[in-house]
Structures are given as structure tokens and as C-alpha cells.
Design a protein around this motif. Structure first.
Motif, PDB file in Angstrom:
ATOM      1  N   LYS A  10       9.890  -0.351   0.481  1.00 53.71           N
ATOM      2  CA  LYS A  10      11.165  -1.048   0.266  1.00 53.71           C
ATOM      3  C   LYS A  10      10.879  -2.522   0.038  1.00 53.71           C
ATOM      4  O   LYS A  10      10.129  -3.142   0.778  1.00 53.71           O
ATOM      5  N   GLY A  11      11.459  -3.058  -1.031  1.00 58.43           N
ATOM      6  CA  GLY A  11      11.253  -4.461  -1.372  1.00 58.43           C
ATOM      7  C   GLY A  11      10.005  -4.694  -2.200  1.00 58.43           C
ATOM      8  O   GLY A  11       9.756  -5.815  -2.640  1.00 58.43           O
ATOM      9  N   GLY A  12       9.224  -3.647  -2.424  1.00 62.87           N
ATOM     10  CA  GLY A  12       8.046  -3.770  -3.279  1.00 62.87           C
ATOM     11  C   GLY A  12       8.447  -3.717  -4.738  1.00 62.87           C
ATOM     12  O   GLY A  12       9.501  -3.192  -5.095  1.00 62.87           O
ATOM     13  N   THR A  13       7.592  -4.275  -5.593  1.00 69.48           N
ATOM     14  CA  THR A  13       7.881  -4.268  -7.035  1.00 69.48           C
ATOM     15  C   THR A  13       6.839  -3.435  -7.776  1.00 69.48           C
ATOM     16  O   THR A  13       5.718  -3.250  -7.297  1.00 69.48           O
ATOM     17  N   LEU A  14       7.220  -2.972  -8.944  1.00 71.77           N
ATOM     18  CA  LEU A  14       6.270  -2.229  -9.767  1.00 71.77           C
ATOM     19  C   LEU A  14       5.144  -3.132 -10.259  1.00 71.77           C
ATOM     20  O   LEU A  14       4.027  -2.658 -10.480  1.00 71.77           O
ATOM     21  N   ASP A  15       5.390  -4.424 -10.386  1.00 70.09           N
ATOM     22  CA  ASP A  15       4.315  -5.361 -10.720  1.00 70.09           C
ATOM     23  C   ASP A  15       3.270  -5.395  -9.597  1.00 70.09           C
ATOM     24  O   ASP A  15       2.071  -5.432  -9.873  1.00 70.09           O
ATOM     25  N   GLN A  16       3.722  -5.398  -8.342  1.00 65.57           N
ATOM     26  CA  GLN A  16       2.789  -5.354  -7.217  1.00 65.57           C
ATOM     27  C   GLN A  16       1.985  -4.056  -7.244  1.00 65.57           C
ATOM     28  O   GLN A  16       0.770  -4.062  -7.043  1.00 65.57           O
ATOM     29  N   TYR A  17       2.675  -2.953  -7.488  1.00 62.80           N
ATOM     30  CA  TYR A  17       1.989  -1.666  -7.581  1.00 62.80           C
ATOM     31  C   TYR A  17       0.944  -1.697  -8.692  1.00 62.80           C
ATOM     32  O   TYR A  17      -0.204  -1.295  -8.492  1.00 62.80           O
ATOM     33  N   ASP A  18       1.335  -2.166  -9.883  1.00 67.56           N
ATOM     34  CA  ASP A  18       0.411  -2.198 -11.028  1.00 67.56           C
ATOM     35  C   ASP A  18      -0.815  -3.050 -10.723  1.00 67.56           C
ATOM     36  O   ASP A  18      -1.937  -2.670 -11.063  1.00 67.56           O
ATOM     37  N   LYS A  19      -0.607  -4.180 -10.085  1.00 65.97           N
ATOM     38  CA  LYS A  19      -1.728  -5.069  -9.758  1.00 65.97           C
ATOM     39  C   LYS A  19      -2.692  -4.376  -8.790  1.00 65.97           C
ATOM     40  O   LYS A  19      -3.905  -4.387  -9.002  1.00 65.97           O
ATOM     41  N   ALA A  20      -2.166  -3.773  -7.749  1.00 67.83           N
ATOM     42  CA  ALA A  20      -3.026  -3.089  -6.764  1.00 67.83           C
ATOM     43  C   ALA A  20      -3.711  -1.878  -7.383  1.00 67.83           C
ATOM     44  O   ALA A  20      -4.897  -1.631  -7.140  1.00 67.83           O
ATOM     45  N   SER A  21      -2.986  -1.128  -8.196  1.00 68.58           N
ATOM     46  CA  SER A  21      -3.552   0.104  -8.749  1.00 68.58           C
ATOM     47  C   SER A  21      -4.634  -0.155  -9.794  1.00 68.58           C
ATOM     48  O   SER A  21      -5.437   0.727 -10.086  1.00 68.58           O
ATOM     49  N   GLU A  22      -4.689  -1.368 -10.351  1.00 69.18           N
ATOM     50  CA  GLU A  22      -5.747  -1.710 -11.315  1.00 69.18           C
ATOM     51  C   GLU A  22      -7.139  -1.489 -10.725  1.00 69.18           C
ATOM     52  O   GLU A  22      -8.053  -1.099 -11.433  1.00 69.18           O
ATOM     53  N   LYS A  65     -11.410  -1.892   0.395  1.00 72.22           N
ATOM     54  CA  LYS A  65     -10.939  -1.979  -0.992  1.00 72.22           C
ATOM     55  C   LYS A  65      -9.425  -1.801  -1.073  1.00 72.22           C
ATOM     56  O   LYS A  65      -8.723  -2.574  -1.731  1.00 72.22           O
ATOM     57  N   PHE A  66      -8.900  -0.785  -0.376  1.00 70.68           N
ATOM     58  CA  PHE A  66      -7.461  -0.528  -0.373  1.00 70.68           C
ATOM     59  C   PHE A  66      -6.713  -1.666   0.316  1.00 70.68           C
ATOM     60  O   PHE A  66      -5.705  -2.168  -0.196  1.00 70.68           O
ATOM     61  N   GLN A  67      -7.198  -2.070   1.482  1.00 69.93           N
ATOM     62  CA  GLN A  67      -6.534  -3.127   2.253  1.00 69.93           C
ATOM     63  C   GLN A  67      -6.472  -4.435   1.463  1.00 69.93           C
ATOM     64  O   GLN A  67      -5.440  -5.105   1.444  1.00 69.93           O
ATOM     65  N   ALA A  69      -6.725  -4.834  -1.925  1.00 69.82           N
ATOM     66  CA  ALA A  69      -5.909  -4.695  -3.136  1.00 69.82           C
ATOM     67  C   ALA A  69      -4.416  -4.745  -2.826  1.00 69.82           C
ATOM     68  O   ALA A  69      -3.647  -5.393  -3.538  1.00 69.82           O
ATOM     69  N   THR A  70      -3.993  -4.074  -1.766  1.00 74.85           N
ATOM     70  CA  THR A  70      -2.561  -4.082  -1.439  1.00 74.85           C
ATOM     71  C   THR A  70      -2.157  -5.401  -0.783  1.00 74.85           C
ATOM     72  O   THR A  70      -1.074  -5.917  -1.042  1.00 74.85           O
ATOM     73  N   GLY A  71      -3.023  -5.955   0.036  1.00 79.76           N
ATOM     74  CA  GLY A  71      -2.718  -7.223   0.703  1.00 79.76           C
ATOM     75  C   GLY A  71      -2.625  -8.387  -0.264  1.00 79.76           C
ATOM     76  O   GLY A  71      -1.778  -9.279  -0.107  1.00 79.76           O
ATOM     77  N   ASP A  72      -3.489  -8.406  -1.273  1.00 78.14           N
ATOM     78  CA  ASP A  72      -3.495  -9.502  -2.248  1.00 78.14           C
ATOM     79  C   ASP A  72      -2.208  -9.579  -3.059  1.00 78.14           C
ATOM     80  O   ASP A  72      -1.885 -10.627  -3.607  1.00 78.14           O
ATOM     81  N   THR A  73      -1.464  -8.485  -3.148  1.00 75.06           N
ATOM     82  CA  THR A  73      -0.232  -8.485  -3.945  1.00 75.06           C
ATOM     83  C   THR A  73       0.972  -9.000  -3.164  1.00 75.06           C
ATOM     84  O   THR A  73       2.002  -9.283  -3.750  1.00 75.06           O
ATOM     85  N   GLY A  74       0.857  -9.095  -1.851  1.00 83.15           N
ATOM     86  CA  GLY A  74       2.006  -9.466  -1.027  1.00 83.15           C
ATOM     87  C   GLY A  74       2.983  -8.321  -0.842  1.00 83.15           C
ATOM     88  O   GLY A  74       4.121  -8.504  -0.421  1.00 83.15           O
ATOM     89  N   MET A  75       2.522  -7.114  -1.133  1.00 88.00           N
ATOM     90  CA  MET A  75       3.354  -5.916  -1.033  1.00 88.00           C
ATOM     91  C   MET A  75       3.840  -5.721   0.416  1.00 88.00           C
ATOM     92  O   MET A  75       3.065  -5.870   1.348  1.00 88.00           O
ATOM     93  N   PRO A  76       5.123  -5.398   0.601  1.00 84.62           N
ATOM     94  CA  PRO A  76       5.617  -5.119   1.955  1.00 84.62           C
ATOM     95  C   PRO A  76       4.919  -3.907   2.562  1.00 84.62           C
ATOM     96  O   PRO A  76       4.417  -3.038   1.840  1.00 84.62           O
ATOM     97  N   GLN A  77       4.900  -3.832   3.878  1.00 86.79           N
ATOM     98  CA  GLN A  77       4.333  -2.680   4.567  1.00 86.79           C
ATOM     99  C   GLN A  77       5.174  -1.441   4.257  1.00 86.79           C
ATOM    100  O   GLN A  77       6.402  -1.491   4.297  1.00 86.79           O
ATOM    101  N   PRO A  78       4.521  -0.339   3.939  1.00 85.84           N
ATOM    102  CA  PRO A  78       5.260   0.878   3.592  1.00 85.84           C
ATOM    103  C   PRO A  78       5.740   1.641   4.825  1.00 85.84           C
ATOM    104  O   PRO A  78       5.178   1.523   5.907  1.00 85.84           O
TER     105      PRO A  78
END
Length: 92
Positions: A10-22, A65-67, A69-78
Motif C-alpha cells: 500500500k502506497g507503493g508505486t509501479l516505478d518503485q517496483y520497476d526500479k527494484a525488479s531491474e 540483494k533483495f533488501q 534493491a527494495t530499500g533503495d526505492t523507498g518502497m513501503p513495507q509490505p
């Protein structure tokens, strides 16, 4: 035993997802991940995955690697739900 994971971000963006998933998904699925799906929601996005085992899932999500990639985007905790899988069948 295979495990099914649903992460509601919640509150996450698809841009954040795309950046982490790269770095963590698009180069190729991590060991033990059978499928990965990301869908937009009204208030963020949802990731749905099936893993070969709970250990494979924990090894990946707890890894540096996961921590990073997701942390660098500022993605909210799921909000995460994990359940054992009764049956898996693929088109392969």
C-alpha cells in the motif's frame, strides 16, 4: 513444500517496483521462485509468487540483494501473507 506469497504494498508505486525488479527479478527468477506476478491496486501494487519451498523464499527475501534493491526505492513495507500450496501445475 511449495509456498504461496502475496505481498500487498500500500502506497507503493509501479516505478518503485520497476526500479527494484531491474536487479532482483528481470535478470532471471531467483533460485526456487516458480512464478512472479505484479499487479497494480487502487492504493499501490501487489506481488504474487509461488516458491518451491519456504527456505528458498526466506533465503531470497532475507538476502542482501533483495533488501538493498527494495530499500533503495523507498518502497513501503509490505503486508505479507504466506500459505502452503496444495497443488501446482504449469504449462511447461
Amino acid at each position: 513444500m511449495a509456498m504461496h506469497l502475496i505481498a500487498n504494498i500500500k502506497g507503493g508505486t509501479l516505478d518503485q517496483y520497476d526500479k527494484a525488479s531491474e536487479t532482483i527479478i528481470k535478470p532471471g527468477l531467483p533460485d526456487g521462485l516458480l512464478h512472479h506476478v505484479c499487479v497494480p491496486t487502487e492504493d499501490g501494487f501487489m506481488v504474487i509468487e509461488t516458491w518451491e519451498s519456504e527456505k528458498a523464499m526466506q533465503d531470497f527475501t532475507g538476502g542482501e540483494k533483495f533488501q538493498k534493491a527494495t530499500g533503495d526505492t523507498g518502497m513501503p513495507q509490505p503486508d505479507i501473507t504466506v500459505r502452503p500450496v496444495h497443488h501446482v501445475q504449469s504449462a511447461k
